[in-house]
Design an enzyme around this catalytic site. Structure first.
Site, mmCIF file in Angstrom:
data_model
loop_
_atom_site.group_PDB
_atom_site.id
_atom_site.type_symbol
_atom_site.label_atom_id
_atom_site.label_comp_id
_atom_site.label_asym_id
_atom_site.label_seq_id
_atom_site.Cartn_x
_atom_site.Cartn_y
_atom_site.Cartn_z
ATOM 1 N N LYS A 124 2.257 -3.312 -12.378
ATOM 2 C CA LYS A 124 2.097 -2.689 -11.063
ATOM 3 C C LYS A 124 2.415 -3.731 -10.001
ATOM 4 O O LYS A 124 2.328 -4.937 -10.254
ATOM 5 C CB LYS A 124 0.658 -2.187 -10.869
ATOM 6 C CG LYS A 124 0.541 -1.046 -9.881
ATOM 7 C CD LYS A 124 1.081 0.278 -10.427
ATOM 8 C CE LYS A 124 0.951 1.403 -9.416
ATOM 9 N NZ LYS A 124 1.422 2.692 -9.952
ATOM 10 N N ASP A 164 5.578 4.430 -5.543
ATOM 11 C CA ASP A 164 4.170 4.795 -5.504
ATOM 12 C C ASP A 164 3.890 5.168 -4.052
ATOM 13 O O ASP A 164 4.821 5.498 -3.310
ATOM 14 C CB ASP A 164 3.287 3.625 -5.982
ATOM 15 C CG ASP A 164 1.873 4.057 -6.377
ATOM 16 O OD1 ASP A 164 1.158 4.565 -5.512
ATOM 17 O OD2 ASP A 164 1.490 3.898 -7.544
#
Length: 446
Positions: A124, A164
């Site tokens: 991430k 995202d």
């Protein structure tokens, strides 16, 4: 055993005492796996390794605003675990981004990617940069500066970031252009790309689609049908939009959407092409408010400053952000007859809300299983890039439906094996962890 869970959590807290989101994610997993520790205590060592990321990059991002002033933001990339494939996980651009949030997202991504059955590890990244209120030129200059730092750590067989919150096709495009400029390579290093240069069809709506496929399997497992069910949705971005669209196709009815300004209640349902198209246009304005929906469709009502969980529904779908549904919200849902809470946002429920649901016969499923549709289609985009083919939307959707059904099947098999009926937290974490743990053991001390 509870002792194993306590030791693992204590070690994580000692190393990172101020990372509350990360510690919450670890707590949910290690406490949720107590039945596994009872049968396989030797896996404690594997989980201890898994909790610590393989590597973390933190870097300065300097960029020039439209007034000629240099601005400074902080960038992150956590490459968490590569036991079953290259690191895979999104980039988030939002003022709230810090290392704790990136680590919690990356930790959960390991299990989520494992459940998809695709060869993807967990990672991430992101920045505390806020795209809202910035010109296209400012966003472009930031993305180029961000990729100038990030490019040396990623690659199509190393680490493949995606979008995202705050990172859509525009941001992916600017970053991909800079990556090509720096590497002289045209390769599938990012997913969520534009449709004309390697992106996959149905990627924007994939998380919402996948969540409804998973919810449909949950309902069917209880010998019910999703058709005719009433659904409360929070948020109104791509996830909520995809959920509304797929719910309408499955003949369920979404009655709420929400934003920071409050929520909209549409008794007739957000289920027509006109309403769903307006929802998409509303999000594209970047105003981050839902009140205009009630103005556009007068039969609906806007409730300022409130959450949608006070409405009577069969299924609740948190689709906005982490910890958006707390124990009080769960109690309201229970009082109004809600039977299923299905997380489509990452860690959308607080730990107290999770425990409330489980102790009040509400069937709760965590985001690592329910919202895996987004990364699943990202994985399918990687496949299409590798074989230099582009699949039709129907073909991608069929693959997605199969993947989400398989994720549900893995959860059920783990719940059955360890005698934890309807405990999807355990089922998802156990199934995802065991696959990664097996790979780590077989590969030695990695």
């Amino acid at each position: 055993m509870a002792e194993i869970a306590a030791r693992l959590l204590q070690t994580a807290a000692k190393r990172d005492p101020d990372q509350k989101e990360f510690l919450q994610a670890v707590k949910t997993v290690v406490e949720g796996l107590i039945p596994l520790w009872e049968q396989r205590p030797e896996l404690e060592e594997v989980m201890a390794r898994l909790i610590e990321p393989e590597r973390i990059f933190t870097f300065r991002v300097a960029w020039l605003d439209d007034h000629g002033k240099i601005q400074i933001n902080r960038g992150f990339r956590v490459q968490y675990n590569s036991a079953i494939g290259p690191y895979k996980g999104g980039l988030r651009f939002h003022p709230s981004v810090n290392l704790s949030i990136i680590k919690f997202l990356g930790f959960d991504q390991i299990f989520k990617n494992s459940l998809t059955t695709l060869p993807m590890g967990g990672g991430k990244g992101g920045s505390d940069f806020d795209p809202k209120g910035k010109s296209d030129a400012e966003v472009m200059r930031f993305c180029q500066s961000f990729m100038t730092e990030l490019f040396r750590y990623i690659g199509p067989n190393i680490d493949i970031p995606a979008g995202d919150i705050g990172v859509g096709a525009r941001e992916i495009g600017y970053m991909y252009g800079q990556y090509k400029r720096l590497t002289h390579a045209v390769e599938g290093v990012l997913t969520g790309k534009g449709q004309t240069w390697g992106g996959s069809l149905i990627r924007p709506e994939a998380t919402g689609f996948g969540g409804l496929y998973f919810a449909s399997e949950m309902v069917a497992y209880q010998k019910q049908e999703i058709a005719g069910k009433t659904i409360c949705v929070s948020g109104f971005g791509n996830v909520a939009w995809g959920a509304c669209l797929k719910a309408a196709q499955l003949k369920a009815k979404v009655i709420t959407i929400s934003g920071p300004d409050g929520y909209v209640y549409d008794e007739e349902g957000i289920n027509t092409p006109e309403k769903i198209a307006y929802l998409l246009r509303l999000r594209a304005t970047c105003q981050d408010i839902v009140a205009p929906y009630a103005e556009q469709f007068p039969k609906s009502q806007f409730f300022p400053g409130k959450k949608p969980w006070e409405r009577k529904c069969d299924i609740a779908l948190p689709c906005a952000t982490q910890n958006e549904l707390d124990a009080n919200d769960a109690a309201m849902l229970h009082a109004n007859g809600c039977k299923f809470v299905v997380e489509l946002s990452n860690m959308g429920c607080t730990h107290d809300a999770l425990e409330y649901c489980q102790s009040h016969d509400m069937i709760y499923a965590p985001g690592i299983a329910c919202n895996a549709g987004g990364v699943a289609v990202s994985g399918l985009e990687m496949t299409q890039n590798s074989i230099r083919l582009r699949w039709k939307a129907e073909e991608v959707d069929q693959h997605l439906q199969r993947i989400m059904k398989d994720i549900h099947k893995q959860c059920v098999e783990a719940m059955t094996q360890f005698h934890k009926p309807n405990d999807y937290v355990f089922g998802a974490n156990a199934a995802g962890f065991l696959k990664v743990a097996t790979a780590m053991i077989e590969q030695g001390c990695v």
